[in-house]
Motif scaffolding. Structure first.
Motif, PDB file in Angstrom:
ATOM      1  N   UNK A 174     -15.535 -59.690   0.507  1.00 38.92           N
ATOM      2  CA  UNK A 174     -14.968 -59.740   1.851  1.00 38.92           C
ATOM      3  C   UNK A 174     -13.535 -60.257   1.898  1.00 38.92           C
ATOM      4  N   UNK A 175     -13.032 -60.802   0.799  1.00 36.08           N
ATOM      5  CA  UNK A 175     -11.742 -61.487   0.898  1.00 36.08           C
ATOM      6  C   UNK A 175     -10.850 -61.202  -0.301  1.00 36.08           C
TER       7      UNK A 175
ATOM      8  N   UNK B 274      -9.627 -75.501  -4.274  1.00 39.81           N
ATOM      9  CA  UNK B 274     -10.894 -76.011  -4.803  1.00 39.81           C
ATOM     10  C   UNK B 274     -12.091 -75.141  -4.448  1.00 39.81           C
ATOM     11  N   UNK B 275     -11.914 -74.257  -3.441  1.00 31.28           N
ATOM     12  CA  UNK B 275     -13.073 -73.468  -3.015  1.00 31.28           C
ATOM     13  C   UNK B 275     -12.642 -72.357  -2.054  1.00 31.28           C
ATOM     14  N   UNK B 276     -13.179 -71.163  -2.274  1.00 35.15           N
ATOM     15  CA  UNK B 276     -13.067 -70.060  -1.314  1.00 35.15           C
ATOM     16  C   UNK B 276     -14.470 -69.497  -1.121  1.00 35.15           C
ATOM     17  N   UNK B 277     -14.982 -69.596   0.077  1.00 33.24           N
ATOM     18  CA  UNK B 277     -16.334 -69.138   0.348  1.00 33.24           C
ATOM     19  C   UNK B 277     -16.462 -67.630   0.296  1.00 33.24           C
TER      20      UNK B 277
ATOM     21  N   UNK C 120      -7.459 -54.451   8.240  1.00 36.56           N
ATOM     22  CA  UNK C 120      -8.172 -55.436   7.426  1.00 36.56           C
ATOM     23  C   UNK C 120      -9.251 -56.142   8.216  1.00 36.56           C
ATOM     24  N   UNK C 121      -9.540 -57.364   7.828  1.00 31.19           N
ATOM     25  CA  UNK C 121     -10.633 -58.122   8.434  1.00 31.19           C
ATOM     26  C   UNK C 121     -10.156 -58.883   9.672  1.00 31.19           C
TER      27      UNK C 121
ATOM     28  N   UNK D 276      -5.517 -61.950  -5.565  1.00 28.18           N
ATOM     29  CA  UNK D 276      -6.624 -61.103  -5.987  1.00 28.18           C
ATOM     30  C   UNK D 276      -7.888 -61.272  -5.160  1.00 28.18           C
ATOM     31  N   UNK D 277      -8.987 -60.714  -5.669  1.00 25.99           N
ATOM     32  CA  UNK D 277     -10.248 -60.663  -4.929  1.00 25.99           C
ATOM     33  C   UNK D 277     -11.097 -61.903  -5.194  1.00 25.99           C
TER      34      UNK D 277
END
Length: 278
Positions: free
Chosen positions: A220-221, A47-50, A127-128, A215-216
């Motif tokens: 940042x993610x 439902x959401x990716x910040x 990576x991060x 995917x992107x």
């Protein structure tokens, strides 16, 4: 239970727009219904990716809030069960949430919830740096629930690296199908995603349904993708042709195959108690 039971797994690229993600999920539900699936499994953070770490806290809601109510209505109107992995459920205070796997039946009722146990606090090579525990409360209880698609073991993403969780779901809670909604990073996905999923299927003799983000999502993610459905022998029976595409894969849960694999290799009878090795 009908045998076989037709199920599906979704793949998508969620962004920091709740309405846009719901529109994508609605479209994928229609595809699953058209394909005859009775259960559709969505990935973690469906439902959401910040765009930035901690953004999820701003949109976190209780399970009876407007976001989850829309998905309950979607399930009811479409007459399909939904596995919603990784919902941002409001936590015990404003600084925390729970990463919650929600199972909704075809009447739009929440049948069960599982709160992710294992926090992704990792410095990904090349990576991060992730620190999920900085804003997420870890769950404490295993969850397995009976359904028309067998006994479902609920997990989320990073849980995949802890085989004892899946062993408990199979041998203590009689799971037949393991749900693994995820948002694996590109680096860890390339290295470990498929092999870990197939291992969990083989060692538990369960079906594994792994719906993944792909995917992107932002600058940042990025997620690895490669949603899979795997049978109790460890064979991949569902895979999108494109690792990063948005879409669904459909397969059938064959309870006779589960019984056959388990009877021919009766590992439940051969297992030794932990104290045996001391």
């Amino acid at each position: 239970m009908a045998n076989p039971a037709r199920i599906a797994a979704a793949q998508m690229t969620s962004i920091n727009d709740v309405s846009a993600n719901f529109a994508t999920c609605s479209r994928l539900v229609k595809e699953a219904v058209t394909a005859g699936a009775k259960l559709l499994c969505f990935p973690e953070n469906f439902s959401y990716v910040g765009a930035k770490t901690g953004d999820s806290l701003k949109i976190a809601e209780p399970l009876d809030g407007p976001i989850m109510n829309k998905y309950c209505s979607l399930a009811r109107e479409s007459n399909i069960w939904l596995s919603l992995g990784g919902f941002q459920e409001k936590g015990s205070d404003d600084a925390h949430l729970s990463n919650t796997h929600v199972l909704i039946d075809d009447a739009g009722n929440i049948r069960s919830t599982y709160r992710k146990m294992h926090m992704f606090d990792v410095d990904v090579p090349g990576g991060a740096v992730y620190k999920e525990s900085s804003f997420t409360e870890a769950g404490k209880e295993l969850v397995a629930v009976d359904s028309p698609f067998g006994c479902l073991g609920l997990t989320v993403c990073y849980d995949l690296r802890f085989p004892e969780l899946y062993q408990q779901l199979r041998f203590k809670h009689d799971a037949q199908v393991l749900l693994v909604p995820a948002a694996f990073t590109k680096v860890t996905g390339e290295a470990h995603w498929e092999i870990l999923l197939r291992a969990r299927a083989i060692e538990t003799q369960c079906y594994v349904i792994a719906a993944s983000q792909a995917g992107k999502h932002s600058e940042e993610r990025e997620s690895y993708g490669a949603s899979l459905i795997i049978d109790p022998w460890g064979t991949v029976i569902g895979r999108l042709p494109d690792r990063l595409s948005t879409g669904i894969i459909v397969a059938e849960i064959d309870f006779l195959l589960i019984d056959s694999v388990r009877s021919k290799m009766p590992i439940s009878e051969h297992r030794k108690p932990i104290g045996f090795w001391r």
